[in-house]
Scaffold this motif. Structure first.
Motif, short mmCIF file in Angstrom:
data_model
loop_
_atom_site.label_atom_id
_atom_site.label_comp_id
_atom_site.label_asym_id
_atom_site.label_seq_id
_atom_site.Cartn_x
_atom_site.Cartn_y
_atom_site.Cartn_z
N ILE A 9 0.72 -1.25 0.07
CA ILE A 9 0.20 0.12 -0.02
C ILE A 9 0.90 1.31 0.18
CG2 ILE A 9 -1.52 1.35 1.31
CD1 ILE A 9 -2.86 -1.43 2.50
N GLY A 10 2.04 1.18 0.71
CA GLY A 10 2.89 2.36 0.94
C GLY A 10 3.46 2.40 -0.59
N GLN A 11 3.92 1.58 -1.31
CA GLN A 11 4.33 1.43 -2.46
C GLN A 11 3.60 2.09 -3.76
OE1 GLN A 11 5.84 -2.21 -3.15
NE2 GLN A 11 7.85 -1.98 -1.97
N TYR A 12 2.29 1.76 -3.43
CA TYR A 12 1.20 2.11 -4.47
C TYR A 12 1.02 3.71 -4.12
CZ TYR A 12 0.17 -2.46 -5.82
OH TYR A 12 -0.02 -3.95 -6.21
N GLN A 13 1.02 4.14 -2.92
CA GLN A 13 0.66 5.40 -2.50
C GLN A 13 1.89 6.29 -3.25
OE1 GLN A 13 -1.89 6.87 -1.19
NE2 GLN A 13 -1.01 8.82 -1.97
N GLN A 14 2.92 5.84 -2.89
CA GLN A 14 4.37 6.58 -3.32
C GLN A 14 4.33 6.72 -4.87
OE1 GLN A 14 8.09 4.87 -2.30
NE2 GLN A 14 9.26 6.84 -3.00
N ALA A 15 3.80 5.63 -5.71
CA ALA A 15 3.88 5.61 -6.96
C ALA A 15 2.81 6.65 -7.31
CB ALA A 15 3.44 4.13 -7.43
N MET A 16 1.67 6.75 -6.86
CA MET A 16 0.57 7.76 -7.02
C MET A 16 1.14 9.25 -7.01
SD MET A 16 -2.16 6.17 -8.12
CE MET A 16 -3.51 7.04 -7.86
N ASP A 17 1.81 9.36 -5.73
CA ASP A 17 2.23 10.64 -5.39
C ASP A 17 3.38 11.06 -6.46
OD1 ASP A 17 0.76 10.74 -3.48
OD2 ASP A 17 2.39 10.24 -1.88
N THR A 18 4.10 10.21 -6.80
CA THR A 18 5.08 10.40 -7.96
C THR A 18 4.40 10.73 -9.51
OG1 THR A 18 6.83 9.11 -6.98
CG2 THR A 18 6.93 9.58 -9.46
#
Length: 71
Positions: A9-18
């Motif tokens: 979930i953290g990785q997905y959130q970081q990808a979305m932020d990027t």
């Protein structure tokens, strides 16, 4: 299992932020130079490559300062 899910979930959130940051930077370039999204992306990727700075960091710099990184 819960830790692995939280990490994903953290990785997905970081990808979305990027993705959002790159979109903002593209929008700035598109408005400023009256270019297409594809042309703006090329400018960002070239700036990233030439300056040896991650694309995400190029986008952050542009969005926060209004300037594109040049070496």
């Amino acid at each position: 299992m819960a830790f692995a899910d939280a990490q994903k979930i953290g990785q997905y959130q970081q990808a979305m932020d990027t993705r959002d940051l790159i979109g903002q930077a593209k929008g700035i370039l598109m408005e400023r130079y009256k270019i297409t999204a594809q042309q703006a992306f090329v400018i960002l990727t070239k700036a990233s490559s030439l300056s040896n700075v991650k694309l995400r960091d190029v986008a952050i710099h542009l969005a926060s300062t209004g300037e594109i990184i040049t070496q």
